[in-house]
Design an enzyme around this catalytic site. Structure first.
Site, PDB file in Angstrom:
ATOM      1  CG  ASP A  73      37.225 -63.268  18.602  1.00  0.00           C
ATOM      2  OD1 ASP A  73      36.549 -62.730  17.701  1.00  0.00           O
ATOM      3  OD2 ASP A  73      38.311 -63.846  18.377  1.00  0.00           O
TER       4      ASP A  73
ATOM      5  CG  HIS B 174      38.218 -64.918  23.103  1.00  0.00           C
ATOM      6  ND1 HIS B 174      38.098 -66.169  22.551  1.00  0.00           N
ATOM      7  CD2 HIS B 174      39.015 -64.217  22.262  1.00  0.00           C
ATOM      8  CE1 HIS B 174      38.808 -66.219  21.418  1.00  0.00           C
ATOM      9  NE2 HIS B 174      39.368 -65.049  21.232  1.00  0.00           N
TER      10      HIS B 174
ATOM     11  CG  HIS C  58      40.872 -60.258  21.302  1.00  0.00           C
ATOM     12  ND1 HIS C  58      39.969 -59.922  20.315  1.00  0.00           N
ATOM     13  CD2 HIS C  58      41.159 -61.575  21.096  1.00  0.00           C
ATOM     14  CE1 HIS C  58      39.710 -60.981  19.574  1.00  0.00           C
ATOM     15  NE2 HIS C  58      40.428 -61.994  20.008  1.00  0.00           N
TER      16      HIS C  58
ATOM     17  CG  HIS D  12      35.789 -65.094  14.216  1.00  0.00           C
ATOM     18  ND1 HIS D  12      36.791 -65.487  13.369  1.00  0.00           N
ATOM     19  CD2 HIS D  12      36.403 -64.611  15.334  1.00  0.00           C
ATOM     20  CE1 HIS D  12      37.974 -65.267  13.949  1.00  0.00           C
ATOM     21  NE2 HIS D  12      37.764 -64.733  15.142  1.00  0.00           N
TER      22      HIS D  12
ATOM     23  CG  ASP E 101      42.026 -64.050  14.526  1.00  0.00           C
ATOM     24  OD1 ASP E 101      42.588 -63.931  15.637  1.00  0.00           O
ATOM     25  OD2 ASP E 101      40.856 -64.462  14.407  1.00  0.00           O
ATOM     26  CG  HIS E 102      40.774 -60.094  16.429  1.00  0.00           C
ATOM     27  ND1 HIS E 102      39.452 -59.728  16.347  1.00  0.00           N
ATOM     28  CD2 HIS E 102      40.769 -61.449  16.475  1.00  0.00           C
ATOM     29  CE1 HIS E 102      38.683 -60.809  16.370  1.00  0.00           C
ATOM     30  NE2 HIS E 102      39.466 -61.871  16.447  1.00  0.00           N
TER      31      HIS E 102
ATOM     32  CG  HIS F   9      43.534 -64.139  20.069  1.00  0.00           C
ATOM     33  ND1 HIS F   9      42.316 -64.631  20.471  1.00  0.00           N
ATOM     34  CD2 HIS F   9      44.438 -64.559  20.991  1.00  0.00           C
ATOM     35  CE1 HIS F   9      42.469 -65.334  21.589  1.00  0.00           C
ATOM     36  NE2 HIS F   9      43.746 -65.300  21.921  1.00  0.00           N
TER      37      HIS F   9
HETATM   38 ZN    ZN Z   1      40.344 -64.126  19.507  1.00  0.00          ZN
END
Ligand code: ZN
Length: 254
Positions: A132, A113, A55, A170, A59-60, A57
């Site tokens: 996530d 999410h 996805h 995570h 941090d990915h 975001h």
């Molecule tokens: Zn995420």
């Protein structure tokens, strides 16, 4: 032989590499942090060939550009988030199978999410890469989708073989265990898992992967039909989506 290398990235993300010795292919699930991924690759002597994005975001995907520059790898991810992610060489939808040598990653759309989130099931590695969507003892926050969206997404994951190893985005398991125990305090499988998590974290070890079977027994977000959880919520006769929504709302406030 297929090997999986999991390592910490950023503050609490996981990096995951899937390597097929025979074909020399190495797939990174997401790109949370280029430096950590490059360190893991050089530790193993692997060359990055593919990145599969779950996805949009940051941090990915933060490592996509530097990793593309360094390795010239192919990048594939959700068609629904192609614009937000950028850099996708291949856009994936439900039912697609991404092939990397002899590795095959089935695409499962799991909105909740984010609306475009996808997961990857790789039977050869006996692994689900859930981004996530599903965490150990928890699930992703509903930033874009509804409770009904996420519930339906988790139902798809519940249909996978129970012995499948869950990898996720995570290391949230300790906090998830605390919440899970608050809504399902009599669950022995959960208590056992929570104790194991304490030991692992005290040793600085990751709590993933874990089998889906253990999650089915201990993760309250996969157990909305459980009579004890429902009784604790005072929702004996509610539908599963309503129970799921209440659990998710309580976790957000926990
Ligand atoms: Zn995420």
């Amino acid at each position: 032989m297929i090997e999986i290398e999991q390592f910490p990235c950023l503050s609490d993300n996981f990096g995951v590499l899937v390597h097929d010795e025979k074909n020399g292919r190495t797939v990174s699930i997401d790109a949370p942090e280029a430096a950590a991924i490059e360190t893991a690759l050089s530790r193993r002597g692997w060359h990055l060939t593919d990145i599969l994005v779950t996805h949009k975001h940051f941090d990915h995907i933060d490592g996509l550009a530097p990793l593309k520059d360094a390795y010239g790898c192919a990048i594939a991810g959700p068609k629904a988030e192609a614009e937000a992610i950028g850099m996708l060489d291949e856009e994936l939808v439900e039912g697609d199978v991404y092939k990397a040598g002899s590795l095959a990653f089935s695409v499962i759309e799991t909105p909740g999410h984010t609306l475009g989130q996808i997961n990857f099931h790789c039977p050869q590695a006996n692994a689900l890469f859930a981004g996530d969507t599903l965490f150990s003892l928890g699930c992703g926050r509903l930033f874009e989708g509804s409770a009904a969206d996420m519930f339906a997404s988790l139902e798809k994951l519940k249909a996978l073989p129970p012995q499948t190893h869950l990898y996720c985005g995570h290391e949230y398991t300790k906090a998830n265990a605390d919440f899970a125990l608050s809504v399902d305090p009599g669950n022995d499988a959960l208590k056992l898992r929570a104790d194991q998590v304490l030991v692992l974290r005290a040793e600085g070890m990751p709590t993933l992967p874990v089998t889906l079977e253990r999650e089915f027994a201990a993760n309250p977000f996969l157990r909305t039909s459980d009579p004890a959880i429902r009784a604790g919520l005072g929702m004996e006769d509610a539908d599963d989506v309503a129970v799921f929504a209440e659990l998710r709302a309580r976790k957000d406030r926990f």
